[in-house]
Design an enzyme around this catalytic site. Structure first.
Site, PDB file in Angstrom:
ATOM      1  N   CYS A  54       0.886  -1.232  -0.037  1.00  0.00           N
ATOM      2  CA  CYS A  54       0.064  -0.024  -0.140  1.00  0.00           C
ATOM      3  C   CYS A  54       1.022   1.231  -0.074  1.00  0.00           C
ATOM      4  CB  CYS A  54      -0.808  -0.022   1.199  1.00  0.00           C
ATOM      5  SG  CYS A  54      -1.885  -1.538   1.399  1.00  0.00           S
TER       6      CYS A  54
ATOM      7  N   ARG B  60       5.298   0.618  -6.086  1.00  0.00           N
ATOM      8  CA  ARG B  60       5.276  -0.181  -4.654  1.00  0.00           C
ATOM      9  C   ARG B  60       4.335  -1.784  -4.974  1.00  0.00           C
ATOM     10  NH1 ARG B  60       6.753   2.273   0.053  1.00  0.00           N
ATOM     11  NH2 ARG B  60       5.273   1.137   1.283  1.00  0.00           N
TER      12      ARG B  60
ATOM     13  N   TRP C  84      -2.749  -2.782  -1.721  1.00  0.00           N
ATOM     14  CA  TRP C  84      -2.137  -4.110  -2.028  1.00  0.00           C
ATOM     15  C   TRP C  84      -3.124  -4.919  -1.135  1.00  0.00           C
ATOM     16  CZ3 TRP C  84       0.423  -8.281  -0.027  1.00  0.00           C
ATOM     17  CH2 TRP C  84       0.862  -9.050  -0.835  1.00  0.00           C
TER      18      TRP C  84
ATOM     19  N   ASN D 124      -1.783   1.667   5.904  1.00  0.00           N
ATOM     20  CA  ASN D 124      -1.060   0.541   5.051  1.00  0.00           C
ATOM     21  C   ASN D 124      -0.472  -0.342   6.348  1.00  0.00           C
ATOM     22  OD1 ASN D 124       1.178  -1.320   4.379  1.00  0.00           O
ATOM     23  ND2 ASN D 124       2.730   0.489   4.108  1.00  0.00           N
ATOM     24  N   GLY D 125      -0.675  -1.719   6.174  1.00  0.00           N
ATOM     25  CA  GLY D 125      -0.492  -2.617   7.517  1.00  0.00           C
ATOM     26  C   GLY D 125      -1.517  -3.410   7.609  1.00  0.00           C
TER      27      GLY D 125
ATOM     28  N   GLU E 240      18.653 -16.274  -9.204  1.00  0.00           N
ATOM     29  CA  GLU E 240      18.313 -14.859  -9.557  1.00  0.00           C
ATOM     30  C   GLU E 240      17.812 -14.779 -11.031  1.00  0.00           C
ATOM     31  OE1 GLU E 240      17.697 -12.249  -7.655  1.00  0.00           O
ATOM     32  OE2 GLU E 240      17.759 -10.823  -8.879  1.00  0.00           O
TER      33      GLU E 240
ATOM     34  N   LYS F  25      13.879 -13.589 -11.722  1.00  0.00           N
ATOM     35  CA  LYS F  25      13.817 -12.483 -12.695  1.00  0.00           C
ATOM     36  C   LYS F  25      12.719 -12.729 -13.664  1.00  0.00           C
ATOM     37  CE  LYS F  25      14.616  -9.935 -10.803  1.00  0.00           C
ATOM     38  NZ  LYS F  25      15.311  -9.587  -9.442  1.00  0.00           N
TER      39      LYS F  25
ATOM     40  N   GLU G  14       8.983 -13.486 -12.232  1.00  0.00           N
ATOM     41  CA  GLU G  14       8.535 -12.244 -11.534  1.00  0.00           C
ATOM     42  C   GLU G  14       7.896 -11.345 -12.872  1.00  0.00           C
ATOM     43  OE1 GLU G  14      10.902 -10.173  -7.943  1.00  0.00           O
ATOM     44  OE2 GLU G  14      11.907 -10.579  -9.742  1.00  0.00           O
TER      45      GLU G  14
ATOM     46  N   HIS H  65      19.690 -34.789  -9.968  1.00  0.00           N
ATOM     47  CA  HIS H  65      18.608 -35.622  -9.021  1.00  0.00           C
ATOM     48  C   HIS H  65      17.155 -35.087  -9.010  1.00  0.00           C
ATOM     49  CE1 HIS H  65      22.208 -37.204  -6.947  1.00  0.00           C
ATOM     50  NE2 HIS H  65      22.813 -35.633  -6.955  1.00  0.00           N
TER      51      HIS H  65
ATOM     52  N   LYS I 272       6.937  -3.894  -4.207  1.00  0.00           N
ATOM     53  CA  LYS I 272       8.518  -3.607  -4.298  1.00  0.00           C
ATOM     54  C   LYS I 272       8.774  -3.668  -2.794  1.00  0.00           C
ATOM     55  CE  LYS I 272      12.318  -1.940  -6.039  1.00  0.00           C
ATOM     56  NZ  LYS I 272      13.010  -3.061  -6.564  1.00  0.00           N
TER      57      LYS I 272
HETATM   58  C1  G6P Z   1       9.823  -8.098  -2.752  1.00  0.00           C
HETATM   59  C2  G6P Z   1      10.327  -7.559  -3.907  1.00  0.00           C
HETATM   60  C3  G6P Z   1      11.527  -8.088  -4.240  1.00  0.00           C
HETATM   61  C4  G6P Z   1      12.633  -8.015  -3.165  1.00  0.00           C
HETATM   62  C5  G6P Z   1      12.100  -8.640  -1.734  1.00  0.00           C
HETATM   63  C6  G6P Z   1      12.747  -8.343  -0.617  1.00  0.00           C
HETATM   64  O1  G6P Z   1       9.327  -9.347  -2.963  1.00  0.00           O
HETATM   65  O2  G6P Z   1       9.516  -7.673  -4.965  1.00  0.00           O
HETATM   66  O3  G6P Z   1      12.294  -7.592  -5.486  1.00  0.00           O
HETATM   67  O4  G6P Z   1      13.770  -8.854  -3.509  1.00  0.00           O
HETATM   68  O5  G6P Z   1      10.730  -8.040  -1.501  1.00  0.00           O
HETATM   69  O6  G6P Z   1      12.858  -6.705  -0.381  1.00  0.00           O
HETATM   70  P1  G6P Z   1      13.726  -5.834   0.170  1.00  0.00           P
HETATM   71  O7  G6P Z   1      13.266  -4.592  -0.028  1.00  0.00           O
HETATM   72  O8  G6P Z   1      13.982  -6.302   1.755  1.00  0.00           O
HETATM   73  O9  G6P Z   1      15.028  -6.260  -0.484  1.00  0.00           O
END
Ligand code: G6P
Length: 613
Positions: free
Chosen positions: A2, A27, A73, A99-100, A486, A490, A493, A509, A608
């Site tokens: 949010c 966000r 969100w 937010n929360g 990673e 990506k 996501e 395995h 985010k």
């Molecule tokens: C969310 C974001 C990711 C990020 C993760 C951890 O899932 O979409 O991109 O890696 O949070 O966030 P931080 O701000 O703690 O790195």
């Protein structure tokens, strides 16, 4: 997560709020709304994007110099118009954005319903504003007092802003566990409130990062900050370093692409001024201040979530190699609920781009309570994680707006490498000569990343070929196993293609059963101690007709007859190779997502900064 924007002052609030909500779009959210005071309290809210909200409010009366806006969100209740914020009190005189999560909302709601309250949404937030009004009416308290009393009854996390139809010169905000920033406008009586500084930087550089348990009240042009126990606070006013250009796309079609291309600079910024090859010194205040402690720690525990956890996995290799110290890498969300064994001579290193990830914060608190030293490696200046850490280092990558983390990851790996090098020196595991060589190599990384970015056209062609695949496998060993994870993350996501990252040798395995002529397999096969072993793994994929996309070191022709596609990247030390090898994987996921018509910067369901657990 949010997003919150609120304004009180002498200008029209609505355009400021809409622009601010757009700045917070990164966000992640699924509905948006605004509340404006203009004699009346008007609320507009809508499922979808801020642009949908604008359409819904077009032609309506949106004047007024006090207002607030929200991007939601969904946590409690599906994303729809009714569950969108702001929410109103029983009389409709008060409005809140939040937010929360209010964890005990069901119990509070039951009590309120018995007293005749009716609710229109499924949200915990609506319960909170009804509770505040209930306290005002039944206990005869003013708004500020009622907010204070209500918040004492609430269990959970919140950043809230409240408006009252009957007090148009008032704006009240409070924070516990979710971020909230107050901007001090240039004119008297002008204030901004927001989840982060991005909507504020356009109007002022002076901000106050609210602390947990604080309430901010703007009344008759003055700002007062008190604790929930009504003690007046003297807030520290920060000067923002962020600039507006960093929040714009600067000619790129997406923030993600801009941020991928910023990496030569962001990596440089993350080590600039922190290394001195002549003296073989790492110059970091946290290292200097904690020198004795760092010499004597017995174990390092790295914690993070998502991409930051992957940076932690790379760092495990760095710390073991450079500092010869035992390392564990933990998902913050698992660590915090596991009753972990933590000693006073452990160092906990929390890694986070946003500095607001709820699970990472909770894991840090747990470690601190058990007596460990807690460091933070964080990108967002002034956020909660650096404030909770004993010490740490900023990554200085600049604002990252694309939800899929790119430049923050490479900056995290760079800063973690610096800390590992410094600890290597302190603990006598690295000689001055070794350190000097590493520093010279690190200095060459930005230019090598620049070169890796030139692979873009080649990767566009590759993306064309594989954009319709349903699955991808990413393989790597050693330092490049986390890079494989990673790369897969990506792709998942932003393109919604199922992808798995695996240590190359583990493939046999399990994942090998998935390999056929339709399975693209990205193999990181750059020069390393395990190169020959990786070649054997490639053979195993080839034997099952998988399509091999090999990332190799420039000049390596050894895989030309084996791989379907070869991507050549500049050579570097194996320990720094994740900084280079990540680049083509970022570009591959970006182009595939664009070709599939996906919303690259705001992928579905993702946020985010994850401020709820
Ligand atoms: C969310 C974001 C990711 C990020 C993760 C951890 O899932 O979409 O991109 O890696 O949070 O966030 P931080 O701000 O703690 O790195």
């Amino acid at each position: 997560m949010c997003g919150i924007v609120a304004y009180i002052g002498h200008r029209e609030a609505y355009p400021i709020i809409i622009k601010g909500l757009k700045r917070l779009e990164y966000r992640g959210y699924d509905s948006a709304g605004v509340a404006l005071l203009n004699g009346d309290l008007r609320v507009f809210k809508q499922k979808g994007k801020v642009a949908d909200l604008e359409k819904a409010a077009a032609g309506e009366y949106t004047q007024g110099s006090t207002g607030m806006g929200h991007t939601r969100w969904a946590t409690h209740g599906v994303p729809n118009d009714v569950n969108a914020h702001p929410h109103l009190s029983q009389s409709g005189d008060l409005a809140v954005i939040h937010n929360g999560i209010i964890e005990n909302y069901a119990t509070i709601k039951e009590g309120l319903m018995r007293r005749g309250h009716t609710f229109s949404s499924d949200t915990d937030t609506e319960v909170l504003i009804h509770l505040i009004e209930d306290i005002m009416v039944n206990a005869g308290l003013n708004l500020h007092e009622a907010v204070r009393v209500a918040l004492k009854q609430v269990v959970g996390a919140y950043a809230i802003v409240i408006l009252s139809k009957n007090h148009p010169e008032h704006l009240i905000a409070a924070r516990k566990g979710s971020p909230l920033v107050v901007g001090i406008g240039k004119e008297r009586g002008e204030f901004f409130m927001a989840s982060d500084a991005t909507p504020i930087v356009e109007y002022t550089r002076q901000v106050i990062y609210m602390n947990d348990g604080e309430i901010a009240v703007v009344e008759n042009d003055e700002l007062t900050i008190t604790t929930i126990n009504n003690e007046i606070q003297t807030p520290y006013i920060h000067e923002l370093e962020m600039n507006l250009e960093q929040l714009e796309k600067g000619g790129y079609p997406h923030f993600m692409l801009k941020e991928i291309y910023e990496q030569p600079k962001s990596i440089l910024d993350s080590f600039r001024g922190r290394i001195d090859p002549m003296s073989a010194e790492i110059i970091m205040r946290s290292i200097r201040d904690y020198e004795e402690k760092l010499k004597n720690i017995n174990r390092l525990i790295l914690i993070g979530c998502g991409t930051s956890w992957h940076a932690g996995l790379v760092a495990e290799y760095l710390f073991e190699e450079f500092a010869r110290i035992p390392v564990e890498v933990e998902y913050a969300s698992e660590f915090r609920y596991r009753n972990p064994v933590i000693y006073g001579d452990d160092l906990i290193l929390a890694i986070s781009q946003s500095g607001e990830t709820a699970d990472t914060l909770a894991a840090m608190e747990l470690a601190k309570n058990k007596g460990a030293t807690v460091f933070g490696v964080c990108n967002v200046v002034g956020s909660s994680i650096p404030r909770l850490s004993h010490a740490g280092a900023y990554t200085h990558a600049g604002p990252e707006i694309g939800v899929a983390s790119t430049k923050a990851f490479t900056a995290q790996v760079t800063v973690l490498a610096l800390i590992a090098m410094a600890m290597g020196k302190l603990r006598g595991a690295l000689t001055g000569e070794q350190l000097r060589a590493l520093m010279y190599e690190l200095e060459s990384i930005p230019t090598k990343v620049e070169k890796a970015l030139k692979l873009n056209d080649e990767i566009v062609k590759l993306s064309e070929l594989y954009k319709d695949s349903h699955n991808f496998l990413y393989l790597g060993r050693g330092y490049n196993f986390p890079v494989a994870l990673e790369g897969a993350l990506k792709l998942k996501e932003i393109s919604y293609i199922h992808a798995e990252g695996y240590p190359a040798a583990e493939m046999k395995h399990g994942p090998i059963a998935l390999i056929d002529e339709n399975m693209p397999v990205v193999v990181i096969a750059t020069n390393s101690a395990h190169y020959e072993k990786v070649v054997s793994n490639i053979q195993e994929v080839k034997a099952r007709k998988g399509k091999i996309i090999a990332i190799v070191t420039e000049g390596n022709t050894g895989l030309n007859n084996l791989a379907d596609h070869i991507i050549e990247v500049p050579e570097t030390e194996e320990s720094f190779s994740p900084l280079i090898n990540t680049i083509p994987l970022q570009l591959l996921s970006y182009h595939i997502a664009v070709m599939r018509g996906c919303n690259v910067d705001q992928p579905r369901n993702l946020a985010k900064s994850v401020t709820v657990e």
